[in-house]
Design an enzyme around this catalytic site. Structure first.
Site, PDB file in Angstrom:
ATOM      1  N   HIS A 186      10.726  -8.240  -6.857  1.00  0.00           N
ATOM      2  CA  HIS A 186       9.747  -7.233  -6.421  1.00  0.00           C
ATOM      3  C   HIS A 186       9.198  -6.390  -7.570  1.00  0.00           C
ATOM      4  O   HIS A 186       8.314  -5.573  -7.354  1.00  0.00           O
ATOM      5  CB  HIS A 186      10.349  -6.302  -5.356  1.00  0.00           C
ATOM      6  CG  HIS A 186      11.330  -5.320  -5.932  1.00  0.00           C
ATOM      7  ND1 HIS A 186      12.631  -5.653  -6.174  1.00  0.00           N
ATOM      8  CD2 HIS A 186      11.184  -4.031  -6.346  1.00  0.00           C
ATOM      9  CE1 HIS A 186      13.257  -4.616  -6.694  1.00  0.00           C
ATOM     10  NE2 HIS A 186      12.404  -3.623  -6.820  1.00  0.00           N
TER      11      HIS A 186
HETATM   12  C1  UD1 Z   1      11.023   1.051  -4.998  1.00  0.00           C
HETATM   13  C2  UD1 Z   1      11.606   1.680  -6.258  1.00  0.00           C
HETATM   14  C3  UD1 Z   1      12.384   0.643  -7.030  1.00  0.00           C
HETATM   15  C4  UD1 Z   1      13.378  -0.095  -6.162  1.00  0.00           C
HETATM   16  C5  UD1 Z   1      12.660  -0.662  -4.953  1.00  0.00           C
HETATM   17  C6  UD1 Z   1      13.624  -1.381  -4.047  1.00  0.00           C
HETATM   18  C7  UD1 Z   1      10.274   3.472  -7.318  1.00  0.00           C
HETATM   19  C8  UD1 Z   1       9.401   3.793  -8.458  1.00  0.00           C
HETATM   20  N1  UD1 Z   1      10.551   2.169  -7.141  1.00  0.00           N
HETATM   21  O1  UD1 Z   1      10.041   0.107  -5.424  1.00  0.00           O
HETATM   22  O2  UD1 Z   1      13.081   1.298  -8.075  1.00  0.00           O
HETATM   23  O3  UD1 Z   1      14.005  -1.104  -6.890  1.00  0.00           O
HETATM   24  O4  UD1 Z   1      12.033   0.410  -4.258  1.00  0.00           O
HETATM   25  O5  UD1 Z   1      13.097  -1.728  -2.836  1.00  0.00           O
HETATM   26  O6  UD1 Z   1      10.682   4.371  -6.623  1.00  0.00           O
HETATM   27  N2  UD1 Z   1       6.648  -1.050   1.588  1.00  0.00           N
HETATM   28  C9  UD1 Z   1       6.718  -1.398   2.922  1.00  0.00           C
HETATM   29  N3  UD1 Z   1       7.728  -0.885   3.673  1.00  0.00           N
HETATM   30  C10 UD1 Z   1       8.647  -0.045   3.163  1.00  0.00           C
HETATM   31  C11 UD1 Z   1       8.540   0.306   1.807  1.00  0.00           C
HETATM   32  C12 UD1 Z   1       7.555  -0.193   1.024  1.00  0.00           C
HETATM   33  O7  UD1 Z   1       5.911  -2.155   3.432  1.00  0.00           O
HETATM   34  O8  UD1 Z   1       9.540   0.394   3.902  1.00  0.00           O
HETATM   35  C13 UD1 Z   1       5.575  -1.634   0.758  1.00  0.00           C
HETATM   36  C14 UD1 Z   1       4.371  -0.756   0.692  1.00  0.00           C
HETATM   37  O9  UD1 Z   1       3.290  -1.596   0.743  1.00  0.00           O
HETATM   38  C15 UD1 Z   1       4.435  -0.114  -0.689  1.00  0.00           C
HETATM   39  C16 UD1 Z   1       5.175  -1.164  -1.485  1.00  0.00           C
HETATM   40  O10 UD1 Z   1       6.054  -1.811  -0.561  1.00  0.00           O
HETATM   41  O11 UD1 Z   1       3.191   0.168  -1.199  1.00  0.00           O
HETATM   42  C17 UD1 Z   1       5.969  -0.580  -2.600  1.00  0.00           C
HETATM   43  O12 UD1 Z   1       6.897   0.390  -2.156  1.00  0.00           O
HETATM   44  P1  UD1 Z   1       7.381   1.581  -3.122  1.00  0.00           P
HETATM   45  O13 UD1 Z   1       8.413   2.397  -2.475  1.00  0.00           O
HETATM   46  O14 UD1 Z   1       6.221   2.289  -3.642  1.00  0.00           O
HETATM   47  O15 UD1 Z   1       8.009   0.855  -4.347  1.00  0.00           O
HETATM   48  P2  UD1 Z   1       8.929  -0.404  -4.418  1.00  0.00           P
HETATM   49  O16 UD1 Z   1       8.219  -1.472  -5.114  1.00  0.00           O
HETATM   50  O17 UD1 Z   1       9.556  -0.710  -3.107  1.00  0.00           O
END
Ligand code: UD1
Length: 404
Positions: A236
């Site tokens: 990811h």
């Molecule tokens: C975040 C953390 C990362 C961790 C990862 C594990 C930061 C900077 N990054 O990255 O350190 O390793 O989580 O999962 O805090 N989304 C969903 N559902 C959810 C959550 C996210 O659909 O419940 C999608 C959304 O489209 C979002 C994307 O995932 O835009 C990214 O989510 P985000 O929390 O921004 O960062 P991660 O890449 O998950």
């Protein structure tokens, strides 16, 4: 020292003599702690700490705040259930957004909670945006912050997590480290010794306590997989999935490895989204032996992991879990903030080059680690949460709250 100096005696000495502390005194000494959880990799770190605080309720009054950075059933609720965590006392519901917007939204929503609750300590874990945002709110309000999993450094400042780690460690009052390399990193950054505590790896508390339950899961059978006859993949990181060329290189490596061993791939929501946006759906579907599934809950994932012959990942925590489980792990990154998993564990850093990834994977398949000699880093023993609580008691209260 904590819990001291009322009526000239020490609360803990008092309890050691088995005389129950009067309720009024207990309340004076008790530490009110807000525990912050935001994203998936936080939940397995916060769960043992909250559970230990609830068990040691003479000393601690824990509150659990969920920022809502991760919000899906699969990314959040499933983990609360699997880890037997209490419902959050406060849910901030911030959701997704750009890094700036998400970090700011968490700060804005968390500040009034801190002002209302006036905790003695706020506990943040890991390196996600919620970690930094909540630490920053506290630093500005004069509330003591403890950072669990402090001191890890990849030295790659293009990773948002590295920025979160560096800044959180600068402003937190107490830094709980998982390994001696983390202590060395903090010292090299000029952090005074009295702020650093080597306590071990709290995520391993969750792993060791939940492994027996994880083995009851039916996920492996449901997916038609046999013990030690498959690999697990997670992916990811923006460096692998936000760039078409980088993602294609990983796909090339996976095609070769999957021809030898089936790969099960619980796909992170951002990875699913990027496969679609980068137009890679057909290429991923074409890989024979790659089984893409929804993100797995904690127990299902632990069962998949513990039965795998090989793990391919760009996650931080999985490098640590495979070390303890003695499963070969190929890390699809150019660096790691967890070098102890390479020195003592089963981790190989293979980067994003397909040839390098395939060579590392085949080498691991051909030379399985010797299970009779597991090398587990010091203090990755399932008792880290209690060491964290002991250190908090020793430090005691003492925040200087400043509402503006
Ligand atoms: C975040 C953390 C990362 C961790 C990862 C594990 C930061 C900077 N990054 O990255 O350190 O390793 O989580 O999962 O805090 N989304 C969903 N559902 C959810 C959550 C996210 O659909 O419940 C999608 C959304 O489209 C979002 C994307 O995932 O835009 C990214 O989510 P985000 O929390 O921004 O960062 P991660 O890449 O998950």
């Amino acid at each position: 020292m904590a819990q001291t100096l009322v009526c000239g005696f020490h609360a803990r000495d008092h309890r050691l003599k088995s005389v129950p502390l009067p309720k009024e005194l207990r309340e004076i000494f008790m530490l009110k702690v807000i525990n912050v959880a935001g994203a998936r990799p936080n939940f397995m770190k916060v769960a043992p700490i909250v559970a230990a605080m609830k068990r040691r309720n003479d000393d601690f009054q824990p509150l659990l705040v969920h920022t809502g950075q991760h919000y899906d059933e699969a990314m959040s609720e499933a983990f609360f259930r699997d880890l037997e965590m209490p419902e959050p006392d406060v849910y901030l519901g911030v959701g997704s957004g750009s890094h700036g917007a998400q970090t700011a939204a968490i700060m804005q929503a968390f500040e009034p909670v801190v002002i209302q609750e006036k905790p003695d300590w706020v506990m943040v874990v890991g390196d996600v945006n919620s970690t930094l945002a909540c630490a920053l709110v506290c630093a500005k309000l004069g509330i003591k912050v403890a950072h669990v999993e402090a001191g890890l450094r990849s030295r790659d400042r293009t990773m948002p997590e590295e920025i979160n780690r560096l800044l959180t460690d600068q402003i937190a009052d107490l830094l709980f480290t998982p390994s001696p390399d983390a202590d060395a990193n903090l010292r090299a950054e000029g952090i005074p010794e009295e702020r650093i505590r080597f306590v071990g790896n709290v995520m391993i508390d969750s792993l060791l306590s939940q492994l027996p339950r994880a083995q009851q899961s039916s996920v492996r059978v449901d997916l038609g997989l046999s013990d030690k006859e498959y690999a697990v993949l997670t992916l990811h990181r923006p460096s692998n999935v936000d760039d078409t060329m980088a993602f294609v290189r990983v796909i090339e490596a996976l095609s070769e490895i999957a021809a030898r061993l089936p790969i099960v791939f619980p796909a992170h929501p951002r990875t699913r989204k990027m496969i679609d946006e980068l137009g890679l759906t057909a290429r991923v579907e074409k890989i024979k032996g790659l089984l893409v599934i929804d993100p797995a809950g904690y127990l299902d994932f632990l069962q998949l992991l513990s039965g795998a012959r090989l793990v391919l990942t760009d996650s931080g925590g999985i490098q640590e879990e495979t070390t303890v489980l003695g499963i070969p792990c190929i890390t699809l990154r150019e660096n790691t903030e967890r070098p102890i998993t390479v020195e003592m564990g089963t981790n190989t850093i293979a980067g994003n080059n397909p040839a390098k990834i395939v060579v590392a994977a085949f080498r691991a398949l051909d030379n399985p680690p010797n299970k009779s000699e597991p090398r587990i880093p010091p203090l990755w023993d399932g008792h880290t949460a209690d060491r964290i609580l002991d250190a908090l008691i020793e430090k005691g209260k003492g925040g200087q709250y400043r509402e503006r």
